[in-house]
Design a protein around this motif. Structure first.
Motif, mmCIF file in Angstrom:
data_model
loop_
_atom_site.group_PDB
_atom_site.id
_atom_site.type_symbol
_atom_site.label_atom_id
_atom_site.label_comp_id
_atom_site.label_asym_id
_atom_site.label_seq_id
_atom_site.Cartn_x
_atom_site.Cartn_y
_atom_site.Cartn_z
ATOM 1 N N ALA A 82 -6.961 1.281 3.538
ATOM 2 C CA ALA A 82 -6.596 0.102 2.745
ATOM 3 C C ALA A 82 -5.632 -0.807 3.503
ATOM 4 C CB ALA A 82 -5.976 0.531 1.417
ATOM 5 N N SER A 83 -4.617 -0.226 4.136
ATOM 6 C CA SER A 83 -3.645 -1.064 4.844
ATOM 7 C C SER A 83 -4.262 -1.698 6.086
ATOM 8 C CB SER A 83 -2.396 -0.262 5.209
ATOM 9 O OG SER A 83 -2.692 0.739 6.157
ATOM 10 N N SER A 92 -2.503 0.633 11.283
ATOM 11 C CA SER A 92 -2.818 -0.760 10.971
ATOM 12 C C SER A 92 -2.635 -1.657 12.183
ATOM 13 C CB SER A 92 -1.939 -1.268 9.827
ATOM 14 O OG SER A 92 -2.226 -0.562 8.659
ATOM 15 N N MET A 143 -5.044 5.386 2.202
ATOM 16 C CA MET A 143 -3.985 4.385 2.364
ATOM 17 C C MET A 143 -4.088 3.715 3.736
ATOM 18 S SD MET A 143 -0.845 6.462 0.574
ATOM 19 C CE MET A 143 0.442 5.476 1.272
ATOM 20 N N ILE A 165 0.841 -1.200 0.000
ATOM 21 C CA ILE A 165 0.000 0.000 0.000
ATOM 22 C C ILE A 165 0.878 1.252 0.000
ATOM 23 C CG2 ILE A 165 -1.789 1.270 1.259
ATOM 24 C CD1 ILE A 165 -2.817 -1.344 0.120
ATOM 25 N N THR A 166 1.974 1.218 0.751
ATOM 26 C CA THR A 166 2.886 2.362 0.786
ATOM 27 C C THR A 166 3.506 2.591 -0.595
ATOM 28 O OG1 THR A 166 3.398 1.795 3.058
ATOM 29 C CG2 THR A 166 4.839 3.387 2.008
#
Length: 142
Positions: A127-128, A34, A124, A3-4
């Protein structure tokens, strides 16, 4: 990490994507958020399995696979673990002004660019967190 990479290389267009002034803070924000979601999912999943052990045993006795028997409990653990991330997304920019965006504005970054960075970071993080929670719960169910 994936993701990063996507966020830095594709969305933020950092060249090279591992440029430390961008990559390190973004990776830190993603890992920090996360870890919270993964910890909540793991704790909730283990609690669900402990509390609902008779239900799981009954499903297994009737011929369900481990996956089929534990799926409803795993879905509930994932849903509960992602509630903080979803609420954080729902109020971002309207009720609270996140720290990264405030810092960029105070440093002289144009407001629209700071908002774009903050939105990218928030998506992000979502998502992570989602990927981490699904992976953690899936590993617990195997």
């Amino acid at each position: 990490m994936f993701i990063t990479y996507l966020g830095a290389a594709v969305v933020l267009r950092v060249e090279p994507f591992w440029d430390p002034p961008t990559f390190v803070p973004v990776m830190g924000m993603l890992l920090g958020n996360s870890m919270t979601s993964v910890a909540m999912a793991t704790e909730r999943c283990l609690d669900q399995f402990k509390f609902h052990a008779p239900v799981l045993e009954t499903r297994l006795a009737y011929g369900a696979t481990r996956y089929e028997a534990s799926l409803p409990l795993a879905v509930e653990a994932i849903r509960i673990a992602l509630i903080p991330v979803i609420t954080q997304l729902s109020v971002m920019g309207m009720i609270n002004i996140p720290g990264m965006m405030t810092g960029q504005i105070m440093a002289g970054t144009p407001i629209m660019e700071a908002v774009m960075y903050q939105q990218c970071i928030m998506f992000m993080i979502a998502a992570s967190s989602t990927l981490g929670v699904i992976m953690a719960v899936t590993i617990k169910n195997k």
